[in-house]
Design a protein around this motif. Structure first.
Motif, PDB file in Angstrom:
ATOM      1  N   GLN A 141       0.835  -1.199   0.000  1.00 55.38           N
ATOM      2  CA  GLN A 141       0.000   0.000   0.000  1.00 55.38           C
ATOM      3  C   GLN A 141       0.870   1.248   0.000  1.00 55.38           C
ATOM      4  OE1 GLN A 141      -3.355  -0.042  -0.182  1.00 55.38           O
ATOM      5  NE2 GLN A 141      -3.340  -2.277  -0.195  1.00 55.38           N
ATOM      6  N   PRO A 142       0.492   2.285  -0.768  1.00 55.38           N
ATOM      7  CA  PRO A 142       1.274   3.523  -0.746  1.00 55.38           C
ATOM      8  C   PRO A 142       1.225   4.178   0.637  1.00 55.38           C
ATOM      9  CG  PRO A 142      -0.820   3.880  -1.860  1.00 55.38           C
ATOM     10  CD  PRO A 142      -0.700   2.400  -1.631  1.00 55.38           C
ATOM     11  N   SER A 143       2.295   4.860   0.994  1.00 52.19           N
ATOM     12  CA  SER A 143       2.374   5.492   2.317  1.00 52.19           C
ATOM     13  C   SER A 143       1.409   6.663   2.451  1.00 52.19           C
ATOM     14  CB  SER A 143       3.802   5.973   2.576  1.00 52.19           C
ATOM     15  OG  SER A 143       4.687   4.881   2.611  1.00 52.19           O
ATOM     16  N   SER A 144       0.905   7.175   1.336  1.00 51.43           N
ATOM     17  CA  SER A 144      -0.009   8.321   1.379  1.00 51.43           C
ATOM     18  C   SER A 144      -1.242   8.018   2.233  1.00 51.43           C
ATOM     19  CB  SER A 144      -0.435   8.722  -0.035  1.00 51.43           C
ATOM     20  OG  SER A 144      -1.013   7.636  -0.723  1.00 51.43           O
ATOM     21  N   ARG A 145      -1.672   6.780   2.252  1.00 53.38           N
ATOM     22  CA  ARG A 145      -2.869   6.426   3.033  1.00 53.38           C
ATOM     23  C   ARG A 145      -2.594   6.541   4.535  1.00 53.38           C
ATOM     24  NH1 ARG A 145      -4.887   1.150  -0.538  1.00 53.38           N
ATOM     25  NH2 ARG A 145      -5.146   2.314  -2.505  1.00 53.38           N
ATOM     26  N   THR A 146      -1.414   6.121   4.939  1.00 51.45           N
ATOM     27  CA  THR A 146      -1.044   6.245   6.355  1.00 51.45           C
ATOM     28  C   THR A 146      -0.866   7.698   6.744  1.00 51.45           C
ATOM     29  OG1 THR A 146       0.010   4.067   6.405  1.00 51.45           O
ATOM     30  CG2 THR A 146       0.699   5.661   8.074  1.00 51.45           C
ATOM     31  N   LEU A 147      -0.205   8.483   5.871  1.00 50.56           N
ATOM     32  CA  LEU A 147      -0.009   9.905   6.163  1.00 50.56           C
ATOM     33  C   LEU A 147      -1.351  10.618   6.289  1.00 50.56           C
ATOM     34  CD1 LEU A 147       2.961  10.611   3.718  1.00 50.56           C
ATOM     35  CD2 LEU A 147       3.069  10.433   6.209  1.00 50.56           C
ATOM     36  N   CYS A 148      -2.285  10.281   5.413  1.00 51.06           N
ATOM     37  CA  CYS A 148      -3.625  10.866   5.474  1.00 51.06           C
ATOM     38  C   CYS A 148      -4.315  10.480   6.782  1.00 51.06           C
ATOM     39  CB  CYS A 148      -4.440  10.385   4.270  1.00 51.06           C
ATOM     40  SG  CYS A 148      -6.129  11.024   4.197  1.00 51.06           S
ATOM     41  N   ALA A 149      -4.212   9.213   7.154  1.00 45.97           N
ATOM     42  CA  ALA A 149      -4.849   8.733   8.383  1.00 45.97           C
ATOM     43  C   ALA A 149      -4.268   9.420   9.615  1.00 45.97           C
ATOM     44  CB  ALA A 149      -4.677   7.212   8.492  1.00 45.97           C
ATOM     45  N   PHE A 150      -2.950   9.612   9.633  1.00 47.12           N
ATOM     46  CA  PHE A 150      -2.303  10.314  10.740  1.00 47.12           C
ATOM     47  C   PHE A 150      -2.764  11.770  10.819  1.00 47.12           C
ATOM     48  CE2 PHE A 150       1.727   7.438  10.934  1.00 47.12           C
ATOM     49  CZ  PHE A 150       1.068   6.565  11.772  1.00 47.12           C
ATOM     50  N   LEU A 151      -2.784  12.451   9.671  1.00 47.87           N
ATOM     51  CA  LEU A 151      -3.205  13.853   9.642  1.00 47.87           C
ATOM     52  C   LEU A 151      -4.636  13.999  10.162  1.00 47.87           C
ATOM     53  CD1 LEU A 151      -1.729  14.792   6.161  1.00 47.87           C
ATOM     54  CD2 LEU A 151      -1.164  15.980   8.286  1.00 47.87           C
ATOM     55  N   ASN A 152      -5.529  13.108   9.748  1.00 45.21           N
ATOM     56  CA  ASN A 152      -6.936  13.210  10.136  1.00 45.21           C
ATOM     57  C   ASN A 152      -7.170  12.793  11.578  1.00 45.21           C
ATOM     58  OD1 ASN A 152      -7.644  14.147   7.603  1.00 45.21           O
ATOM     59  ND2 ASN A 152      -8.071  12.106   6.799  1.00 45.21           N
ATOM     60  N   MET A 153      -6.249  12.010  12.146  1.00 46.90           N
ATOM     61  CA  MET A 153      -6.338  11.659  13.568  1.00 46.90           C
ATOM     62  C   MET A 153      -5.936  12.845  14.434  1.00 46.90           C
ATOM     63  SD  MET A 153      -4.521   8.424  15.466  1.00 46.90           S
ATOM     64  CE  MET A 153      -2.878   9.055  15.091  1.00 46.90           C
ATOM     65  N   ASN A 154      -5.073  13.732  13.864  1.00 53.47           N
ATOM     66  CA  ASN A 154      -4.597  14.932  14.553  1.00 53.47           C
ATOM     67  C   ASN A 154      -3.887  14.619  15.867  1.00 53.47           C
ATOM     68  OD1 ASN A 154      -4.231  17.780  14.606  1.00 53.47           O
ATOM     69  ND2 ASN A 154      -5.884  17.969  16.103  1.00 53.47           N
ATOM     70  N   LYS A 155      -2.963  13.660  15.782  1.00 55.16           N
ATOM     71  CA  LYS A 155      -2.069  13.366  16.901  1.00 55.16           C
ATOM     72  C   LYS A 155      -0.652  13.282  16.354  1.00 55.16           C
ATOM     73  CE  LYS A 155      -5.310  10.680  19.746  1.00 55.16           C
ATOM     74  NZ  LYS A 155      -5.331  11.593  20.890  1.00 55.16           N
ATOM     75  N   SER A 156       0.335  13.618  17.171  1.00 49.33           N
ATOM     76  CA  SER A 156       1.720  13.468  16.743  1.00 49.33           C
ATOM     77  C   SER A 156       1.961  12.001  16.407  1.00 49.33           C
ATOM     78  CB  SER A 156       2.679  13.926  17.844  1.00 49.33           C
ATOM     79  OG  SER A 156       2.529  15.310  18.088  1.00 49.33           O
ATOM     80  N   SER A 157       2.392  11.745  15.162  1.00 50.15           N
ATOM     81  CA  SER A 157       2.489  10.371  14.680  1.00 50.15           C
ATOM     82  C   SER A 157       3.779  10.185  13.890  1.00 50.15           C
ATOM     83  CB  SER A 157       1.279  10.033  13.800  1.00 50.15           C
ATOM     84  OG  SER A 157       0.067  10.370  14.448  1.00 50.15           O
ATOM     85  N   ASN A 158       4.179   8.921  13.726  1.00 49.07           N
ATOM     86  CA  ASN A 158       5.469   8.635  13.107  1.00 49.07           C
ATOM     87  C   ASN A 158       5.378   7.487  12.106  1.00 49.07           C
ATOM     88  OD1 ASN A 158       7.348  10.361  14.997  1.00 49.07           O
ATOM     89  ND2 ASN A 158       5.990   9.218  16.363  1.00 49.07           N
ATOM     90  N   LEU A 159       5.831   7.759  10.883  1.00 50.61           N
ATOM     91  CA  LEU A 159       5.919   6.749   9.836  1.00 50.61           C
ATOM     92  C   LEU A 159       7.392   6.444   9.599  1.00 50.61           C
ATOM     93  CD1 LEU A 159       4.797   5.047   7.457  1.00 50.61           C
ATOM     94  CD2 LEU A 159       4.884   7.141   6.070  1.00 50.61           C
ATOM     95  N   TYR A 160       7.770   5.168   9.700  1.00 51.28           N
ATOM     96  CA  TYR A 160       9.159   4.758   9.491  1.00 51.28           C
ATOM     97  C   TYR A 160       9.238   3.901   8.227  1.00 51.28           C
ATOM     98  CZ  TYR A 160       9.915   6.305  14.303  1.00 51.28           C
ATOM     99  OH  TYR A 160       9.990   7.060  15.458  1.00 51.28           O
ATOM    100  N   LEU A 161       9.961   4.391   7.229  1.00 55.66           N
ATOM    101  CA  LEU A 161      10.145   3.669   5.981  1.00 55.66           C
ATOM    102  C   LEU A 161      11.512   2.994   5.997  1.00 55.66           C
ATOM    103  CD1 LEU A 161       8.817   6.408   3.521  1.00 55.66           C
ATOM    104  CD2 LEU A 161       7.540   4.566   4.640  1.00 55.66           C
ATOM    105  N   GLY A 162      11.507   1.682   5.764  1.00 57.75           N
ATOM    106  CA  GLY A 162      12.741   0.916   5.876  1.00 57.75           C
ATOM    107  C   GLY A 162      12.687  -0.019   7.067  1.00 57.75           C
TER     108      GLY A 162
END
Length: 222
Positions: free
Chosen positions: A42-63
């Motif tokens: 799945q593209p990471s854009s979906r996770t970034l969108c989900a984090f933004l809409n949750m409105n909490k400090s969040s972290n995506l780690y690629l690798g």
């Protein structure tokens, strides 16, 4: 952040505000037709969108694999710049509404590896090329081709985990005049929100319902 080691366990676990992905594909436009058709990931854009809409400090780690194993990405400075530009393009021009830059940041965490050179030793002695970077596939950017060539020559560049941090909405910093944090849609025109440790697509009715709840919460806090 503690030191990361290739093929060792990452010091955090996936949860509501932490997501791992082994690949570095941000959006659908960076994926090949085969990757999309066979749903290889799945593209990471979906996770970034989900984090933004949750409105909490969040972290995506690629690798980092789903099981927490650190694999990293081989990168020179040019590849880091490419990633930053790709992220800016995705969030600032493909998402609706555009995402203000204060809402996200990128950090490259070096990974200890037995066969990767250090940044100082391995950076090619070339002037920074002024060519336009291919931010969207099909086709590879010159900097990605450079990485492939180095790997063939057994000159592996430094290894990094890419850390994308999502920050909470700040009304004082908001440049678009929103009175409550907005809900974003991806380059696919879909809206996601994070529940527990997974992303869920929201219908338009659900977005309206969630927004009303957020407004009531903000009014109660005044």
């Amino acid at each position: 952040m503690v030191k990361l080691h290739e093929n060792k366990e990452f010091p955090e676990e996936e949860n509501k505000t932490v997501e791992f992905k082994a690949h570095d594909r941000l959006g659908l436009t960076q994926m090949t037709a085969r990757e999309i058709e066979e749903r290889l990931f799945q593209p990471s854009s979906r996770t970034l969108c989900a984090f933004l809409n949750m409105n909490k400090s969040s972290n995506l780690y690629l690798g980092v694999k789903d099981d927490g194993t650190v694999v990293g990405h081989h990168m020179y400075r040019a590849q880091m710049e490419h990633f930053q530009q790709s992220l800016d393009l995705l969030l600032g021009h493909k998402f609706t509404p555009p995402v203000d830059k204060y809402r996200y940041s990128v950090n490259f965490i070096e990974v200890e590896s037995t066969d990767a050179c250090s940044m100082l030793q391995s950076t090619p002695s070339l002037t920074i090329k002024q060519e336009h970077k291919l931010l969207e596939r099909p086709g590879l950017c010159w900097c990605e081709q450079e990485i492939k060539s180095c790997k063939k020559d057994s000159k592996k560049p430094p290894l990094y985990v890419i850390h994308v941090r999502i920050n909470t909405w700040d009304r004082k910093k908001d440049k678009q005049g929103f009175k409550v944090w907005p809900y974003f849609t991806t380059e696919e025109g879909k809206c996601y929100k994070r529940y527990n440790a997974s992303n869920h697509e929201l219908t338009q009715d659900r977005v309206i319902e969630e927004t009303n709840i957020d407004v009531q919460w903000m009014q109660a806090m005044v």
